[in-house]
Design a protein around this motif. Structure first.
Motif, short mmCIF file in Angstrom:
data_model
loop_
_atom_site.label_atom_id
_atom_site.label_comp_id
_atom_site.label_asym_id
_atom_site.label_seq_id
_atom_site.Cartn_x
_atom_site.Cartn_y
_atom_site.Cartn_z
N LYS A 147 0.83 -1.21 0.00
CA LYS A 147 0.00 0.00 0.00
C LYS A 147 0.86 1.26 0.00
O LYS A 147 0.37 2.35 0.22
CB LYS A 147 -0.90 0.02 1.24
N LYS A 148 2.17 1.04 -0.20
CA LYS A 148 3.15 2.15 -0.22
C LYS A 148 3.24 2.86 1.13
O LYS A 148 3.51 4.05 1.20
CB LYS A 148 2.80 3.17 -1.32
N LYS A 149 3.02 2.09 2.20
CA LYS A 149 3.12 2.64 3.55
C LYS A 149 4.39 2.13 4.21
O LYS A 149 4.83 1.01 3.96
CB LYS A 149 1.92 2.24 4.41
N ARG A 150 4.95 2.97 5.05
CA ARG A 150 6.14 2.58 5.81
C ARG A 150 5.69 1.68 6.96
O ARG A 150 4.67 1.92 7.58
CB ARG A 150 6.82 3.84 6.35
N TYR A 151 6.46 0.66 7.25
CA TYR A 151 6.09 -0.28 8.32
C TYR A 151 7.23 -0.41 9.31
O TYR A 151 8.38 -0.61 8.94
CB TYR A 151 5.76 -1.66 7.74
#
Length: 189
Positions: A147-151
């Protein structure tokens, strides 16, 4: 029917309190969850005095069935690494001296969770008998990155919160120990 559970840690208790009871329609008055706790990172599920005290508490609270949930990846006092559920269960029963309760309370069962409660959460996506916290973290990382989110890697309690946020049901067919536990609960009715 009143069921008592003894689990390894706070995140396991949170799983039952914040997810399990609601999703599987258990009233908090009919499912009492106690945790063995941790001291300096060490789980106390093998502490005979703590476990005996918890069993006595659950008996006093009129529980008709008591389950002790022990993770397969629990290390024994001898630092054995178990791969066999039956061997761990038998060694656990002996080391914690659960035979003491046979005459007093016959509905006491040890359930080995394969590998740990987080593997039950992983069952919402895939087969999870050999999954652990790290695997759930990796799964969430892949989902977030897609989702193109940083984790950022999560601790046990945050893993549970993240799981709940996905609103996915557990799949009993994808984890043998979860299915076994649910079957045992069903037999209590």
């Amino acid at each position: 029917m009143k069921i008592g559970l003894i689990v390894e840690g706070d995140s396991d208790k949170a799983f039952f309190d914040n997810y399990f009871m609601e999703k599987f329609a258990f009233d908090k008055r009919n499912l009492l969850v106690l945790t063995s706790g941790k001291k300096k990172g060490q789980c106390k599920i093998e502490n005979k005095q703590i476990i005996h005290a918890h069993i006595e508490t659950l008996i006093d609270k009129k529980c008709t069935h008591i389950f002790i949930l022990v993770d397969l990846n629990t290390q024994s006092k001898e630092q054995k690494k178990y791969e066999c559920i039956i061997l761990l269960k038998n060694d656990y029963i002996k080391s914690v001296n659960l035979k003491k309760f046979e005459d007093k309370f016959s509905s006491l069962k040890v359930i080995v969770v394969s590998q740990e409660i987080e593997s039950w959460l992983y069952s919402a996506w895939d087969f999870s008998d050999n999954k652990m916290k790290k695997d759930l973290n990796l799964l969430f990382k892949k989902i977030e990155e897609s989702k193109k989110k940083r984790y950022i890697s999560l601790n046990e309690k945050d893993l549970l919160k993240k799981f709940i946020s996905y609103k996915k049901p557990l799949d009993l067919t994808k984890n043998k120990s979860l299915k076994y536990f649910m079957d045992k609960l069903e037999q209590c009715k």
